[in-house]
Design an enzyme around this catalytic site. Structure first.
Site, PDB file in Angstrom:
ATOM      1  N   ASP A   7      29.613  36.512  45.915  1.00  0.00           N
ATOM      2  CA  ASP A   7      29.714  36.831  47.344  1.00  0.00           C
ATOM      3  C   ASP A   7      28.870  38.084  47.563  1.00  0.00           C
ATOM      4  OD1 ASP A   7      30.416  37.143  49.989  1.00  0.00           O
ATOM      5  OD2 ASP A   7      32.443  37.867  49.565  1.00  0.00           O
ATOM      6  N   GLU A  68      27.354  32.459  48.467  1.00  0.00           N
ATOM      7  CA  GLU A  68      27.684  32.260  49.877  1.00  0.00           C
ATOM      8  C   GLU A  68      26.408  32.061  50.680  1.00  0.00           C
ATOM      9  OE1 GLU A  68      31.145  34.350  51.795  1.00  0.00           O
ATOM     10  OE2 GLU A  68      29.481  35.373  52.774  1.00  0.00           O
ATOM     11  N   ASP A 141      37.758  41.856  47.178  1.00  0.00           N
ATOM     12  CA  ASP A 141      36.344  41.582  47.422  1.00  0.00           C
ATOM     13  C   ASP A 141      35.779  40.530  46.465  1.00  0.00           C
ATOM     14  OD1 ASP A 141      35.853  43.220  49.678  1.00  0.00           O
ATOM     15  OD2 ASP A 141      35.830  44.985  48.393  1.00  0.00           O
TER      16      ASP A 141
END
Length: 170
Positions: A7, A68, A141
């Protein structure tokens, strides 16, 4: 198959490494964050991101990576900075010969939690329960990276139909 989920962000990039054995048989090897401080120049952040991804590749030898998909927000400056981070990550993976598969955040969340609008806390709780990992060991996260890795893992182990379901690698 070892899958690295990423990510991307310039200051706090989440990652997850999973082992995909067969459909329904997965294990979490590692998850965490590559963190850069707000005071660092972007060039230093990009160097550290590339170095962190390189270290993950060296340590875990992933066969595939999921990342992502970029999204366009209202702030063009933020999109450009995210693009730089993503570029550093993609370059490092490409140099290692690792195919990278993009997934929309909503698709990844839906694949692992059942809802494309799941919160980071919901993903962490589901992953902790499913994999027997202590929830405090899953940085918030890193939850989207975990969802991205699992989404790819679910699709990649589907045998002949995997080619029809997988996105085109970047």
């Amino acid at each position: 198959m070892i899958v690295l989920g990423i990510d991307p962000a310039i200051r706090c990039t989440g990652y997850a490494v999973i082992d995909v054995r067969t459909a329904g048989l997965f294990s979490v090897i590692d998850c965490g964050i590559i963190r850069n401080t707000a005071s660092m120049p972007h060039s230093e952040c990009l160097r550290r991101l590339a170095g962190g991804i390189h270290e993950l590749i060296r340590s875990f030898e992933p066969e595939a990576a999921s990342i992502e998909e970029p999204f366009m927000g209202k702030n063009a400056g933020t999109a450009i900075i995210l693009g730089m981070a993503r570029g550093a990550i993609l370059m490092t993976l490409a140099q290692a010969g690792i195919p990278v598969y993009p997934y929309a955040p909503r698709k990844a969340k839906k694949a692992v939690v059942g809802s494309g609008s799941a919160s980071k806390e919901q993903i962490a709780a589901m992953m902790a329960a499913e994999f027997g990992v202590e929830i405090t060991k899953i940085p918030l996260d890193a939850t989207d990276a975990l969802a991205l890795a699992l989404c790819h893992g679910h699709l990649a182990v589907r045998g002949e139909t995997a080619a029809l379901l997988l996105p085109k690698p970047l």
